[in-house]
Every structure is written in C-alpha cells, then in structure tokens.
Design an enzyme around this catalytic site. Sequence first.
Site, PDB file in Angstrom:
ATOM      1  N   HIS A  78       0.857  -1.191   0.000  1.00 28.25           N
ATOM      2  CA  HIS A  78       0.000   0.000   0.000  1.00 28.25           C
ATOM      3  C   HIS A  78       0.890   1.236   0.000  1.00 28.25           C
ATOM      4  O   HIS A  78       1.830   1.326   0.806  1.00 28.25           O
ATOM      5  CB  HIS A  78      -0.920   0.003   1.231  1.00 28.25           C
ATOM      6  CG  HIS A  78      -2.020  -1.020   1.154  1.00 28.25           C
ATOM      7  ND1 HIS A  78      -3.088  -0.893   0.287  1.00 28.25           N
ATOM      8  CD2 HIS A  78      -2.197  -2.193   1.792  1.00 28.25           C
ATOM      9  CE1 HIS A  78      -3.879  -1.956   0.414  1.00 28.25           C
ATOM     10  NE2 HIS A  78      -3.359  -2.751   1.328  1.00 28.25           N
ATOM     11  N   PHE A 266     -11.066  -7.838  12.948  1.00 28.53           N
ATOM     12  CA  PHE A 266     -11.124  -6.600  13.721  1.00 28.53           C
ATOM     13  C   PHE A 266     -12.511  -6.001  13.481  1.00 28.53           C
ATOM     14  O   PHE A 266     -12.779  -5.482  12.388  1.00 28.53           O
ATOM     15  CB  PHE A 266      -9.996  -5.677  13.276  1.00 28.53           C
ATOM     16  CG  PHE A 266      -8.778  -6.464  12.859  1.00 28.53           C
ATOM     17  CD1 PHE A 266      -8.284  -6.392  11.560  1.00 28.53           C
ATOM     18  CD2 PHE A 266      -8.181  -7.345  13.745  1.00 28.53           C
ATOM     19  CE1 PHE A 266      -7.192  -7.172  11.165  1.00 28.53           C
ATOM     20  CE2 PHE A 266      -7.099  -8.127  13.357  1.00 28.53           C
ATOM     21  CZ  PHE A 266      -6.605  -8.046  12.062  1.00 28.53           C
ATOM     22  N   ASP A 268     -14.991  -3.796  12.917  1.00 27.82           N
ATOM     23  CA  ASP A 268     -15.118  -2.354  12.663  1.00 27.82           C
ATOM     24  C   ASP A 268     -16.466  -2.108  11.995  1.00 27.82           C
ATOM     25  O   ASP A 268     -17.405  -2.875  12.217  1.00 27.82           O
ATOM     26  CB  ASP A 268     -13.971  -1.926  11.770  1.00 27.82           C
ATOM     27  CG  ASP A 268     -14.162  -2.516  10.382  1.00 27.82           C
ATOM     28  OD1 ASP A 268     -13.860  -1.849   9.403  1.00 27.82           O
ATOM     29  OD2 ASP A 268     -14.668  -3.636  10.294  1.00 27.82           O
ATOM     30  N   ASP A 337      -9.347 -10.956   7.072  1.00 26.58           N
ATOM     31  CA  ASP A 337      -9.892  -9.636   7.407  1.00 26.58           C
ATOM     32  C   ASP A 337      -9.325  -8.562   6.479  1.00 26.58           C
ATOM     33  O   ASP A 337     -10.060  -7.773   5.873  1.00 26.58           O
ATOM     34  CB  ASP A 337      -9.556  -9.294   8.858  1.00 26.58           C
ATOM     35  CG  ASP A 337      -9.969  -7.872   9.195  1.00 26.58           C
ATOM     36  OD1 ASP A 337      -9.327  -6.923   8.699  1.00 26.58           O
ATOM     37  OD2 ASP A 337     -10.980  -7.707   9.897  1.00 26.58           O
ATOM     38  N   ASP A 342     -10.147  -4.735   2.115  1.00 21.28           N
ATOM     39  CA  ASP A 342      -9.734  -4.204   0.796  1.00 21.28           C
ATOM     40  C   ASP A 342     -10.817  -4.463  -0.254  1.00 21.28           C
ATOM     41  O   ASP A 342     -11.095  -3.615  -1.101  1.00 21.28           O
ATOM     42  CB  ASP A 342      -8.401  -4.829   0.370  1.00 21.28           C
ATOM     43  CG  ASP A 342      -7.234  -4.291   1.193  1.00 21.28           C
ATOM     44  OD1 ASP A 342      -6.163  -4.930   1.191  1.00 21.28           O
ATOM     45  OD2 ASP A 342      -7.406  -3.247   1.864  1.00 21.28           O
TER      46      ASP A 342
HETATM   47  N1  56B Z   1     -11.402  -4.883   9.932  1.00 21.02           N
HETATM   48  C1  56B Z   1     -10.589  -3.976   9.404  1.00 21.02           C
HETATM   49  N2  56B Z   1     -10.840  -2.681   9.644  1.00 21.02           N
HETATM   50  C2  56B Z   1     -10.000  -1.798   9.085  1.00 21.02           C
HETATM   51  C3  56B Z   1      -8.917  -2.142   8.285  1.00 21.02           C
HETATM   52  C4  56B Z   1      -8.299  -0.932   7.892  1.00 21.02           C
HETATM   53  C5  56B Z   1      -7.125  -0.747   7.005  1.00 21.02           C
HETATM   54  N3  56B Z   1      -6.162  -1.821   7.092  1.00 21.02           N
HETATM   55  C6  56B Z   1      -5.237  -1.871   5.999  1.00 21.02           C
HETATM   56  C7  56B Z   1      -4.084  -2.712   6.330  1.00 21.02           C
HETATM   57  C8  56B Z   1      -4.105  -3.864   5.688  1.00 21.02           C
HETATM   58  C9  56B Z   1      -5.293  -3.963   4.878  1.00 21.02           C
HETATM   59  O1  56B Z   1      -4.947  -4.446   3.603  1.00 21.02           O
HETATM   60  C10 56B Z   1      -5.854  -2.563   4.806  1.00 21.02           C
HETATM   61  O2  56B Z   1      -5.390  -1.961   3.639  1.00 21.02           O
HETATM   62  C11 56B Z   1      -9.023   0.096   8.474  1.00 21.02           C
HETATM   63  N4  56B Z   1     -10.017  -0.464   9.175  1.00 21.02           N
HETATM   64  C12 56B Z   1     -11.120   0.153   9.896  1.00 21.02           C
HETATM   65  O3  56B Z   1     -12.104   0.472   8.920  1.00 21.02           O
HETATM   66  C13 56B Z   1     -12.688   1.738   9.239  1.00 21.02           C
HETATM   67  C14 56B Z   1     -12.194   2.713   8.199  1.00 21.02           C
HETATM   68  O4  56B Z   1     -12.921   2.450   7.032  1.00 21.02           O
HETATM   69  P1  56B Z   1     -12.952   3.638   5.932  1.00 21.02           P
HETATM   70  O5  56B Z   1     -13.557   4.847   6.634  1.00 21.02           O
HETATM   71  O6  56B Z   1     -13.790   3.099   4.840  1.00 21.02           O
HETATM   72  O7  56B Z   1     -11.503   3.863   5.532  1.00 21.02           O
HETATM   73  C15 56B Z   1     -12.175   2.122  10.607  1.00 21.02           C
HETATM   74  O8  56B Z   1     -12.969   1.504  11.591  1.00 21.02           O
HETATM   75  C16 56B Z   1     -10.800   1.461  10.592  1.00 21.02           C
HETATM   76  O9  56B Z   1     -10.323   1.191  11.885  1.00 21.02           O
HETATM   77  C17 56B Z   1      -8.667  -3.520   8.050  1.00 21.02           C
HETATM   78  O10 56B Z   1      -7.726  -3.942   7.361  1.00 21.02           O
HETATM   79  N5  56B Z   1      -9.541  -4.386   8.637  1.00 21.02           N
END
Ligand code: 56B
Length: 365
Positions: A78, A266, A268, A337, A342
């Site tokens: 990324h 996670f 979210d 996750d 993604d």
């Molecule tokens: N479950 C989960 N939640 C994740 C991520 C990530 C980013 N992780 C990066 C690292 C490796 C991955 O490949 C991703 O590129 C952010 N979030 C959560 O989402 C929300 C933001 O959403 P939006 O406002 O649309 O950007 C916010 O609660 C944030 O905490 C994840 O990976 N898993």
Amino acid sequence: MSDDEPDPELLELLRKSLGLGAKDPSAPPDTKVLQHAEFIYNNSIDVALDMRSTKRAAIAVWEAMQQQSYSTKTWSKHELHPKSKDESTVNFIFTMDLLNFSFWSERSQEERFAVDYKGKKWTGYWSLVAALQRALDEEIQITTPSFWANEEECTEEVLRNVFRSATDEEIPLFSERVACLREAGQIIEEEFDNSVITLVEDAKSSAAGLVNILADRFPCFRDEHIFEKRKVRILKRAQIFVADLWAAFEGEGYGEFNDMDKITIFADYRIPQILHSLGCLIYCPPLESRIRRLDPLESGHSWEIQLRGCSIWSVELLRREILREHPEAKINASLIDFFLYDLMKEKERDGDEEIPHHRTRSIWY
Ligand SMILES: Nc1nc2c(c(CN[C@H]3C=C[C@H](O)[C@@H]3O)cn2[C@@H]2O[C@H](COP(=O)(O)O)[C@@H](O)[C@H]2O)c(=O)[nH]1
C-alpha cells in the site's frame, strides 16, 4: 459459550475465594474474544448467519486470495504504509492503531474530512495514514510517545496542524484522539521505559499476550462491552495493532508471533458491511432499515454488539470452511480480514455498495 455454561469471570472469582489459586500461569494466553463472539452469536436475535452463503463466500474468498497471491507482503505494498522493517515502523503502526477509528462522515465525498498528501486527497483510514506521514515529512515527531505526553511541545495547536483538513470538516473525534495520545504517551513513559519496543517485547512473541497487555494497561484499547448482562471483549484496535505488526514485518522480527491464530478479525464498520453483501450476515428488518436510513446506532447498543460479535463468529466459520476444503491452506482471520476490508473498499470505489455501513461514533473502531 452457551447460556448454561458458567461465566468464566465468576469461576475465576470462585477459584480465588476458595484459595484454589489463579489459573495455571503457564497456560498459553488467550484474549477471550472468540469465546465472547460465540456467546454473542448464540444470543443474537437481530443478526443471523447464513451458512449456505458462508460456504459459498469461503470458496470465493479463498480463490480470490489465491489469484491475488494475497499475503502479508500485500500490507507494505500500500502506497502510504511504512516500508522499513525497523523501530520507526513499530512506532508508526502503534500511533496509527491508537487512532484507527471512526473516519466516517455525514458530509458528501467532496466535503468530508480529507488530508492533502503527495498530490492526493486521502479519506477514511488512509486520511490517518497520510496525516501521520505528512507530519513526519514536516519533522513533527508524531510517532514518538514521549512527544505526545509533553503538552508544552505537543500542543493542541500542533495536533490540529497534524490533522489539518483539505475541506472545512475536521477529523472526527479530534479531542478523543488527543486524549488517546496523551494517555498512551503517559503509560508508555511510566510503564514501558518510554518505548513501544519494550511493550512489544513484554509479550514474548505471543499475539494474544500483546493484545492482553494493551487491553489491561491502556483504557483507550479496552474495547469491552456488556451484552446480555455479561462482559464481552471485542478488542478491535488491540488486535489490528498486532496484525499490522505481523503483516508489516511479514511474521519476522517485531512481527514474529507464535500464536497468530488466536487473533480474530477486527470488528469495525466495514467487515459487517462486506459480510452482509456476501450474504453471510442477515439483519432483522428494523435493524436493516436503521442502517439503510444512515441513522446512528449508539456505541454499546445490543444491535451494535450483535453486528460486531456475529461478524467475528461469521469469519471464524468462513475460515473453518476454507480449511475444510483446503487443509493445507496457510490462512488466518487477520489475512482474511485484510482481504475483506480491501474488497469492501474496492466495491465502494466501484459504487457497488449493496448496503451502507452502520453509523456508530466511538473510539473503538
Ligand atoms: N477490519 C478492518 N478494519 C479496518 C482495516 C483498515 C485498514 N487496514 C489496511 C491494512 C491492511 C489492509 O490491507 C488494509 O489496507 C481500516 N479499518 C477500519 O475500517 C474503518 C475505516 O474504514 P474507511 O472509513 O472506509 O476507511 C475504521 O474503523 C478502521 O479502523 C482492516 O484492514 N480491517
């Protein structure tokens, strides 16, 4: 944990009062998140799982991950993620996951909070990563815990500048983010020799151990709630911190853990959304219309806990389904996750969101 099972906390209390001593200290650490997620699933009446869709989704997710050779290496690819495998990346990831919450906006795509960096306007999670990278470029030590605790140097004005917006909407929950930085800065100074590395090394390569240290010592990571009169641990940011470390370091060095399978997804606001789109999660009509109307769902509401707990349990069943089909698969909830997040962002970019994400404003996710 079904209804007739004794509450583990109660058992612990009884054990102590009968002088039976604490649980075996040599037992491997466990976060209790998966056990609590099963309890939430077993007691959810407004959110349900669809097993047929879960089986179908398991095959689709596995094949897509194979096609994309989706692995821990994807994390560093990324554009904004740190690439160096050293202490600066540990500090960056800790700072990021301390503040990794609640980016959603009620404004339009053009008017929502955004960060100008490298010629692009970044929103959502990426706005946080961009703001941190921009601050480091501007020689602000935003990833140094002792800086956060020093209110003379790290003034509110400095932090407003770090999170300055390209629009007239400021970053959501700005003052809560400042409070997280101050609290964590102080705790790391007082209890971990001013070093995130000390904190990570205290876990002795246990992912569950590191999650428990964060939950036990940092109130701002203690993502626990009451559901059906029981305490349930979800620990989203503590877990994504461990998973981000593991992915950034590709399972080595500061990212080496001997129990990554203890980490769940996670919970979210994006994972429930993608699971619903895949047909894995089903909402009762009042909940579904609340979400489709973009009406807020307060933090701790039963519906919100059901959404988060059932999402964790849904991906656990999806993971088991993948392993049933492919026993040799090197797969865990963290990688699934990351892939699902993604995938959801891709669908959002393509204007292909089948249902909005739920609107809960909190520091937990
Ligand atoms: N479950 C989960 N939640 C994740 C991520 C990530 C980013 N992780 C990066 C690292 C490796 C991955 O490949 C991703 O590129 C952010 N979030 C959560 O989402 C929300 C933001 O959403 P939006 O406002 O649309 O950007 C916010 O609660 C944030 O905490 C994840 O990976 N898993």
